[in-house]
Each structure stands twice: as structure tokens, then as C-alpha cells.
Design a protein around this motif. Structure first.
Motif, PDB file in Angstrom:
ATOM      1  N   THR A 184       0.872  -1.176   0.000  1.00 53.74           N
ATOM      2  CA  THR A 184       0.000   0.000   0.000  1.00 53.74           C
ATOM      3  C   THR A 184       0.909   1.226   0.000  1.00 53.74           C
ATOM      4  O   THR A 184       2.010   1.173   0.546  1.00 53.74           O
ATOM      5  N   PRO A 185       0.449   2.314  -0.626  1.00 50.35           N
ATOM      6  CA  PRO A 185       1.326   3.487  -0.700  1.00 50.35           C
ATOM      7  C   PRO A 185       1.664   4.000   0.701  1.00 50.35           C
ATOM      8  O   PRO A 185       0.809   3.985   1.576  1.00 50.35           O
ATOM      9  N   ALA A 186       2.904   4.426   0.881  1.00 50.81           N
ATOM     10  CA  ALA A 186       3.310   4.949   2.185  1.00 50.81           C
ATOM     11  C   ALA A 186       3.895   6.337   1.991  1.00 50.81           C
ATOM     12  O   ALA A 186       5.062   6.471   1.619  1.00 50.81           O
ATOM     13  N   PRO A 187       3.084   7.380   2.213  1.00 57.31           N
ATOM     14  CA  PRO A 187       3.634   8.739   2.120  1.00 57.31           C
ATOM     15  C   PRO A 187       4.792   8.920   3.102  1.00 57.31           C
ATOM     16  O   PRO A 187       4.868   8.225   4.121  1.00 57.31           O
ATOM     17  N   LYS A 188       5.677   9.894   2.781  1.00 60.93           N
ATOM     18  CA  LYS A 188       6.913  10.079   3.549  1.00 60.93           C
ATOM     19  C   LYS A 188       6.677  10.227   5.054  1.00 60.93           C
ATOM     20  O   LYS A 188       7.305   9.580   5.869  1.00 60.93           O
ATOM     21  N   TRP A 189       5.717  11.094   5.418  1.00 59.13           N
ATOM     22  CA  TRP A 189       5.499  11.374   6.848  1.00 59.13           C
ATOM     23  C   TRP A 189       4.919  10.159   7.557  1.00 59.13           C
ATOM     24  O   TRP A 189       5.180   9.920   8.730  1.00 59.13           O
ATOM     25  N   GLN A 190       4.113   9.411   6.805  1.00 59.19           N
ATOM     26  CA  GLN A 190       3.548   8.206   7.407  1.00 59.19           C
ATOM     27  C   GLN A 190       4.661   7.203   7.730  1.00 59.19           C
ATOM     28  O   GLN A 190       4.649   6.550   8.773  1.00 59.19           O
ATOM     29  N   LYS A 191       5.647   7.127   6.825  1.00 62.00           N
ATOM     30  CA  LYS A 191       6.773   6.209   7.068  1.00 62.00           C
ATOM     31  C   LYS A 191       7.519   6.617   8.335  1.00 62.00           C
ATOM     32  O   LYS A 191       7.864   5.784   9.168  1.00 62.00           O
ATOM     33  N   LEU A 192       7.776   7.924   8.434  1.00 66.07           N
ATOM     34  CA  LEU A 192       8.494   8.420   9.614  1.00 66.07           C
ATOM     35  C   LEU A 192       7.700   8.140  10.891  1.00 66.07           C
ATOM     36  O   LEU A 192       8.245   7.708  11.904  1.00 66.07           O
ATOM     37  N   TYR A 193       6.383   8.388  10.811  1.00 66.34           N
ATOM     38  CA  TYR A 193       5.542   8.148  11.981  1.00 66.34           C
ATOM     39  C   TYR A 193       5.543   6.664  12.341  1.00 66.34           C
ATOM     40  O   TYR A 193       5.620   6.293  13.513  1.00 66.34           O
ATOM     41  N   ALA A 194       5.474   5.813  11.292  1.00 64.50           N
ATOM     42  CA  ALA A 194       5.445   4.356  11.533  1.00 64.50           C
ATOM     43  C   ALA A 194       6.694   3.925  12.292  1.00 64.50           C
ATOM     44  O   ALA A 194       6.618   3.138  13.237  1.00 64.50           O
TER      45      ALA A 194
END
Ligand SMILES: [Zn+2]
Ligand SMILES: [Zn+2]
Length: 414
Positions: A291-301
Motif C-alpha cells: 500500500t502506498p506509504a507517504p513520507k510522513w507516514q513512514k516516519l511516523y510508523a
């Protein structure tokens, strides 16, 4: 402190090492969503294990006490050798049953649900297998192998198993035909036809060769990891329950007692009408769920995972001193954290807002000192800082979050 408390940091260090080595070798074997899902499934499994108080060990100890035939002297090395061979042999049958009986497959399938193969896959363990698998080790108890020997052999074998979950170690020649190795275990995790129901061994692969379930990794057809009926979800709770739900649905909707029993105890490939059920067509087997992972979402994850890890270690360190309801609540909280994060990975509606509320409540509780054990003033300050960073990252994530459309990554030529 439970032994796992000391093992987890070592596992994580090796995981990091594999991640860096794979990057350096130009063979990326990790994907963020998949690895975080595997690790969270591992956390939940440990939480459940603590709650059911290691059913295997309790039943085992009871059997040794009541029906143990011989009394063994633990100081004799041959007792340990005998225990090792017995354990490995029985594990072979437990694992084989885990693949060939639907009810047991419903538990074990979790371990095979990743479409990647790396050290994090080793930690993707079922939460429910401890309910059934102790039965397979009863013969060791009947013989009278002491519980301490049983537990130690099981633990050492599990540590060995962790290290075979890697793509970075090549074929090892004759070693692959005696021991369970990265090569033959890669084959066990494949969804290619030649990888189905093979290489069940735990430490020794000789049992597979004896009982006709051995297969070698092929150079002409690289292993494609995952299930022929893929999970296609990051949800750690659903990963544990999906096949039980299917069995339940089958039992309710299939007429006749014989068929209902078959729904529970037949092989996973069985169908009431004999027509093979839909599995992934061969042409789609080389595609992975993503699933697409926007940049900020990756950092938050990454941030949320790190916080989850710290909490998991804290939970491990205090769990024995907690009452059962408190232990259950803390375990449930870890599961809710993992579940909420997986909803965000999947781009579910309101998932970022719900995640923000969860972070606010959790960091708020930590900062105010209202936790399962006393919170030091330093930890309160860390909670405030981590909470603020989390909320800032979530605010950024909300700005770029789109409803996730699952895309399938082709592995062709990878
Ligand atoms: Zn398996
Ligand atoms: Zn495995």
C-alpha cells in the motif's frame, strides 16, 4: 525477568544488521509495512503466551509428574542429546500437522503470511498455536525428560530457527541436506508449487528426507514468498483470525456432519465438492501486496514502532509482577497500538485521527504517571517529547494521506 527479555534486543540487533547488510549488498529484503506487521504480530504472540501462562510447559510438567516413565539425571550429557533428537523429531510432526490439518494450519498460517523473507519473518509467530501444539510433545513427558531439559532444548532450537530466516546466506551444499538452513527454509516459505508442504524440520532436515517431504531450493525457479491464498492485510489481529473465520464459515454453511468435521480437520486444500478452491493464479504469484506509504507516514510508523518496542520491553520486565487483569490490559493495549497502526498503513477512514487520539491518550497517561507501574520523572519528560513529536508527524501525515489503494509489486526481474 523472562528469558525472552534478553533475547529480544539480540534479535533486534541482528535484524538491524541484516537490514544494513542487505542495503550494502544491493539486495533490499525489507519493506517497512511488512516488517512492522511481522514484529507487531510477534509482540501480540508473546503477550498471549504470557496470559495463557505457557500452556505447553504447564501441561508438560504435569505429565512428567504423573506419567513420566523414567527418572533422568540432568547432569548426563546423553539425556540432553536424547531430548534434542526427540524434540526435533516431534517438532517435525507438529509442524507437518500444522500444514496438513486445517485447524492447526489456521494457527500456523500466520508465520507464512509475509510475502517477504527476512529475520523479522521469524518473529511473525501465531498467537494461538500454543493452544494446540503442546499435545505433540506429550511423548517426551511420558518418557520422563525433565521439564528444565525440555524448555532449554525448545528455547535453543527456537533461537536456531530465528537465524535461518534470511535471504543473505546462500546454499550451503551438504549442510543443506542435514540441517535446517536458510536455503531449505526459504523453500518452506515459498508459494511456488514445488515449495508447498516441504521442509518441516526445526534444526535437522533429515526427518524430511526420511519421510519424503524434502525439497531443494531451485536456481531455475526462485522462491516467491508467501501464501497461495494471500493474506493481503497489515492487520495483525486479522492475520491471526482469518483462517479460523473461514473454518467457522465453512462449518456453518456446509451441510452434513462429515463435511463439517472435514472443514475442521481435513487438509487445507480440501473442499466439500472436490473442486479446488480459488488460490492465487500462477501469473499473479510473483506479485506482492503493498500500500502506498507517504513520507510522513513512514516516519511516523518508525516512531510508533520504536515506542511500541520500548513499551513491549517494559511490559516484559513488569509482567510477572502484575495481576492477571492488569497483565491482560497491558497486553491488550499493545495489541490495540499494533491494530491502529495497521489501519493507518491500509489508509482506512479516520485512521490518522484515531491514531492521534490513541497517541494523545497513551502519552498523556504516561506523562501524568498513570501507568501499569510507577513512571519516573525522566520517563514522564520523554513521554511528553515523544507525544509531541508523534502528534506533529501525524499532523503532517494527515496532510498527505489518501485512501490507500492496494497495489501489487511485481517481483519479475527483481
Ligand atoms: Zn511452516
Ligand atoms: Zn519459518
Amino acid at each position: 525477568m523472562p528469558p525472552i527479555f534478553y533475547a529480544v534486543p539480540v534479535f533486534m540487533a541482528f535484524l538491524l544488521l541484516e537490514l544494513l547488510a542487505s542495503r550494502w549488498m544491493g539486495r533490499p529484503v525489507y519493506r517497512l509495512h511488512d516488517a512492522v506487521t511481522s514484529l507487531n504480530i510477534g509482540f501480540i504472540s508473546e503477550a498471549v503466551r504470557s496470559l495463557v501462562k505457557m500452556v505447553t510447559v504447564i501441561f508438560y510438567a504435569l505429565f512428567v509428574e504423573r506419567v513420566g516413565t523414567f527418572q533422568f539425571d540432568m547432569s548426563q550429557p546423553w539425556v540432553w542429546v536424547l531430548a534434542f533428537f526427540m524434540y526435533d523429531f516431534l517438532y517435525y510432526w507438529a509442524h507437518r500437522a500444522g500444514h496438513e490439518v486445517r485447524l492447526l494450519w489456521a494457527a500456523h498460517v500466520v508465520h507464512h503470511s509475509s510475502e517477504d523473507f527476512n529475520l523479522s519473518t521469524a518473529l511473525r509467530q501465531s498467537s494461538t498455536n500454543q493452544l494446540f501444539y503442546w499435545i505433540f510433545y506429550v511423548p517426551m513427558a511420558v518418557v520422563g525428560i525433565p521439564v528444565q531439559v525440555f524448555v532449554t532444548v525448545a528455547l535453543l532450537s527456537a533461537i536456531y530457527q530465528f537465524f535461518v530466516h534470511t535471504q543473505l546466506v546462500p546454499k550451503l551444499g551438504w549442510v543443506d541436506r542435514i540441517f535446517v538452513t536458510p536455503s531449505n527454509h526459504r523453500c518452506h516459505h515459498g508459494r511456488n508449487d514445488y515449495c508447498i508442504d516441504v521442509n518441516y524440520g526445526f534444526t535437522l532436515i533429515i526427518w524430511d528426507r526420511m519421510f519424503g517431504t524434502y525439497a531443494e531450493e531451485r536456481d531455475d525457479e526462485p522462491v516467491v514468498y508467501g501464501l497461495q491464498t494471500p493474506l493481503r492485510s497489515w492487520n495483525p489481529v486479522w492475520a491471526n483470525l482469518k483462517n479460523y473465520a473461514q473454518i467457522w464459515h465453512g462449518v456453518c454453511n456446509t451441510p452434513g456432519w462429515k463435511n463439517k468435521l472435514m472443514e475442521v480437520f481435513a487438509t487445507p486444500a480440501w473442499t466439500p465438492d472436490g473442486v479446488p478452491k480459488t488460490v492465487l493464479p500462477e501469473s499473479s504469484r510473483t506479485e506482492r501486496f503493498e500500500t502506498p506509504a507517504p513520507k510522513w507516514q513512514k516516519l511516523y510508523a518508525l516512531m510508533a514502532y520504536l515506542v511500541g518496542f520500548v513499551l513491549f520491553m517494559h511490559w516484559l520486565s513488569v509482567t510477572n509482577g502484575l495481576t492477571v487483569p492488569m497483565r491482560a490490559s497491558y497486553g491488550l493495549l499493545l495489541a490495540i497500538n499494533a491494530f491502529s497502526l495497521s489501519r493507518m498503513f491500509a489508509g482506512r477512514r479516520w485512521s490518522v485521527e484515531i491514531e492521534a487520539l490513541r497517541a494523545l491518550l497513551m502519552f498523556g497517561a504516561l506523562a501524568s504517571g498513570q501507568w501499569f507501574s510507577p513512571v519516573s520523572s525522566q520517563a514522564q519528560i520523554v513521554a511528553v517529547v515523544a507525544g509531541l513529536i508523534s502528534l506533529a508527524l501525524l499532523a503532517k501525515t494527515a496532510g498527505e494521506q489518501r485512501p490507500a489503494v492496494a497495489k501489487f509489486q511485481s517481483l519479475e526481474g527483481a
